[in-house]
Design an enzyme around this catalytic site. Sequence first.
Site, PDB file in Angstrom:
ATOM      1  N   GLU A  33      11.111  -7.016 -29.302  1.00 18.69           N
ATOM      2  CA  GLU A  33      10.119  -6.691 -28.258  1.00 18.69           C
ATOM      3  C   GLU A  33       8.749  -6.924 -28.866  1.00 18.69           C
ATOM      4  O   GLU A  33       8.414  -6.353 -29.900  1.00 18.69           O
ATOM      5  CB  GLU A  33      10.314  -5.249 -27.784  1.00 18.69           C
ATOM      6  CG  GLU A  33      11.611  -5.056 -26.982  1.00 18.69           C
ATOM      7  CD  GLU A  33      11.773  -6.052 -25.841  1.00 18.69           C
ATOM      8  OE1 GLU A  33      10.830  -6.212 -25.049  1.00 18.69           O
ATOM      9  OE2 GLU A  33      12.825  -6.717 -25.760  1.00 18.69           O
TER      10      GLU A  33
HETATM   11  N1  NAD Z   1       7.034  -5.096 -26.390  1.00 20.12           N
HETATM   12  C1  NAD Z   1       7.014  -3.847 -26.803  1.00 20.12           C
HETATM   13  O1  NAD Z   1       7.787  -3.006 -26.356  1.00 20.12           O
HETATM   14  C2  NAD Z   1       6.004  -3.429 -27.843  1.00 20.12           C
HETATM   15  C3  NAD Z   1       5.824  -2.062 -28.095  1.00 20.12           C
HETATM   16  C4  NAD Z   1       4.884  -1.678 -29.052  1.00 20.12           C
HETATM   17  C5  NAD Z   1       4.143  -2.620 -29.729  1.00 20.12           C
HETATM   18  N2  NAD Z   1       4.329  -3.937 -29.449  1.00 20.12           N
HETATM   19  C6  NAD Z   1       3.516  -4.958 -30.146  1.00 20.12           C
HETATM   20  O2  NAD Z   1       3.392  -4.615 -31.524  1.00 20.12           O
HETATM   21  C7  NAD Z   1       2.175  -5.111 -32.056  1.00 20.12           C
HETATM   22  C8  NAD Z   1       1.422  -3.995 -32.764  1.00 20.12           C
HETATM   23  O3  NAD Z   1       2.225  -3.388 -33.730  1.00 20.12           O
HETATM   24  P1  NAD Z   1       2.131  -3.758 -35.288  1.00 20.12           P
HETATM   25  O4  NAD Z   1       0.723  -4.070 -35.639  1.00 20.12           O
HETATM   26  O5  NAD Z   1       2.800  -2.675 -36.034  1.00 20.12           O
HETATM   27  O6  NAD Z   1       2.993  -5.094 -35.320  1.00 20.12           O
HETATM   28  P2  NAD Z   1       3.448  -5.981 -36.579  1.00 20.12           P
HETATM   29  O7  NAD Z   1       4.244  -7.114 -36.037  1.00 20.12           O
HETATM   30  O8  NAD Z   1       2.312  -6.302 -37.453  1.00 20.12           O
HETATM   31  O9  NAD Z   1       4.415  -5.021 -37.423  1.00 20.12           O
HETATM   32  C9  NAD Z   1       5.587  -4.482 -36.877  1.00 20.12           C
HETATM   33  C10 NAD Z   1       6.551  -4.171 -37.996  1.00 20.12           C
HETATM   34  O10 NAD Z   1       6.994  -5.386 -38.592  1.00 20.12           O
HETATM   35  C11 NAD Z   1       6.930  -5.258 -40.006  1.00 20.12           C
HETATM   36  N3  NAD Z   1       6.885  -6.592 -40.608  1.00 20.12           N
HETATM   37  C12 NAD Z   1       5.797  -7.328 -40.936  1.00 20.12           C
HETATM   38  N4  NAD Z   1       6.208  -8.515 -41.464  1.00 20.12           N
HETATM   39  C13 NAD Z   1       7.553  -8.532 -41.447  1.00 20.12           C
HETATM   40  C14 NAD Z   1       8.544  -9.479 -41.823  1.00 20.12           C
HETATM   41  N5  NAD Z   1       8.239 -10.669 -42.344  1.00 20.12           N
HETATM   42  N6  NAD Z   1       9.842  -9.150 -41.663  1.00 20.12           N
HETATM   43  C15 NAD Z   1      10.199  -7.962 -41.133  1.00 20.12           C
HETATM   44  N7  NAD Z   1       9.297  -7.023 -40.750  1.00 20.12           N
HETATM   45  C16 NAD Z   1       7.989  -7.305 -40.908  1.00 20.12           C
HETATM   46  C17 NAD Z   1       5.728  -4.368 -40.209  1.00 20.12           C
HETATM   47  O11 NAD Z   1       5.719  -3.827 -41.502  1.00 20.12           O
HETATM   48  C18 NAD Z   1       5.951  -3.340 -39.121  1.00 20.12           C
HETATM   49  O12 NAD Z   1       6.890  -2.369 -39.527  1.00 20.12           O
HETATM   50  C19 NAD Z   1       1.410  -5.649 -30.853  1.00 20.12           C
HETATM   51  O13 NAD Z   1       1.557  -7.036 -30.802  1.00 20.12           O
HETATM   52  C20 NAD Z   1       2.102  -4.976 -29.677  1.00 20.12           C
HETATM   53  O14 NAD Z   1       1.957  -5.670 -28.455  1.00 20.12           O
HETATM   54  C21 NAD Z   1       5.244  -4.357 -28.551  1.00 20.12           C
END
Ligand code: NAD
Length: 516
Positions: free
Chosen positions: A284
């Site tokens: 997501e």
């Molecule tokens: N669609 C939904 O339901 C939903 C809900 C909440 C947030 N979001 C989205 O999330 C984003 C904001 O959250 P964020 O800043 O924490 O997102 P992010 O993608 O930066 O991080 C999310 C998670 O992924 C991890 N991560 C980073 N690199 C990785 C890799 N290479 N492999 C595996 N994991 C890795 C991070 O450490 C963190 O735990 C926004 O884009 C928002 O729209 C979507």
Amino acid sequence: MLTGFKNAVEVDFTLEENKKKIEEAFKQAHAEAGAVYPLIIGGKKVETEKKIASVSPATKEVLGYACSCSKEQADEAIKASYEAFKKWSLTSVEERVRVLRRLAALLIENRFIMDAWNVLESGKNWGEADGELCEQLDFINSYVMHIQNLEKGKELVPTDELTKCVYIPIGVGVAVSPWNFPLSLFGGMIVSAVVTGNTICCKPSSDAPIVAYKFVELCQKAGIPADVVSYIPGSGSEIGDFIVEHPLTRFVNFTGSKAVGCRINEHAAKIADGQRWIKRVVAEMGGKNAIIVDSTADIKKAANGVASSAFTFQGQKCSACSRAIVLADVYDEFVDEVVKCAAELKANQGSGESNATMGPVINQGAYNSITNYIEIGRKEGNVVFGGTYSDAEGYYIDPTVIRDIKRDARIANEEIFGPVLAVIKVDSFDEALDVANQTEYGLTGSVYSETRENIQRAKVEFQVGNLYFNRKSTAAVVLQHPFGGFNMSGTDAKTGTADYLTNFMNLKSITEDLNS
Ligand SMILES: NC(=O)c1ccc[n+]([C@@H]2O[C@H](COP(=O)([O-])OP(=O)(O)OC[C@H]3O[C@@H](n4cnc5c(N)ncnc54)[C@H](O)[C@@H]3O)[C@@H](O)[C@H]2O)c1
Ligand SMILES: N[C@@H](CCC=O)C(=O)O
């Protein structure tokens, strides 16, 4: 049938007794400041040299330190989960339901302290934090209800053979969650895995590891065996690819940005040495959500809904509105109204702990990125409200309204994830739908209109996972508005539904010839 399910009800913080309880909880949380939260690997608590500081976005104070998981420890955790799966996958649905019901009760018992930690780590206000806790309760209660129905298996056409088709657990999951809903998105991933008989290694965001730790503690107290849920915070760049690519990982449940989600999808598709399955990925991701306001809309109501969707929790919901697409004949009136709403919100800006309507954005990186988009927006249109910010004490950005934005502008197409609204003028409802659908995302959208024909058209032509009419684009409620996006917003796994759980199970068709 959804009989027996009721959505949880938020705490009323206007009542003095509830206000006192959360203030007491803040004191308790502050008294714990600087504590170290270990990894939990196969039920064992493990302290590491390297730590992740959880920093308050409101004050920049360190709230505590999570231990940081290395690749070796992640490997240990996945192997321990693989062993734990052998037992947990055989546990009856009745037992899984029992412990999860206990978990829901514990969450209610600990609601104020969980809310307080959420406020401190994520910067949201009391109501937003308790709303999230309610969502987590709803996830638990809905998944418990669904699993009892799914346990019955698929209905089959009767034959003279003995047949059944049953849902079975699939293995070790890896949960990767974002910081913005540190309880319900993290906890929802745990509960959906546990209820389906799987084990899970969860990597919370480095921006909110304490709420996550507290939830895992409650899981253990509830009686979920300690080796079923492993807690492995760590840097995405250090252990992210490793846990996704691990040959024993059976599924990945991710919520976060498009860039990371796409990377996970790609890495999960590679077959590692010794891997015996195709991994499932639920991802997501982000959004660039639009609200259309047509000429027949109630403009005050529309402006309120847009401002609420764009600015509450500082625009840091994946469902937040960042584009208002407004018909030319009501454009100026709409801009004036939305500016009034933004001014009211700005007047009530402060820390989450003070329960201000608008608080800080999560960290320096987000602050830099959002303010950079504001400067881009200044060149692409006209800032008519906000555009001001300060990171002197915490990371505060005023609600910002930018008008005269063209459809191909950067701020009309890229996810900003902050309190910035681009207002785009269009000449027809056709054009409004075209602009709404032009981004690669497809998460939420809303239309304000009193014209039946436009409403009907948008129901078919507006391509988003969650579409609303004459209301804001945020605040989906479990089993009232199943949540998940299209296109680059994700795999459309609608959280809270029975369909969601089937992502984490196989269907086994079993037939016995009775005549032999
Ligand atoms: N669609 C939904 O339901 C939903 C809900 C909440 C947030 N979001 C989205 O999330 C984003 C904001 O959250 P964020 O800043 O924490 O997102 P992010 O993608 O930066 O991080 C999310 C998670 O992924 C991890 N991560 C980073 N690199 C990785 C890799 N290479 N492999 C595996 N994991 C890795 C991070 O450490 C963190 O735990 C926004 O884009 C928002 O729209 C979507
Ligand atoms: N489900 C939430 C958004 C979650 C993402 O950040 C909403 O509907 O506002």
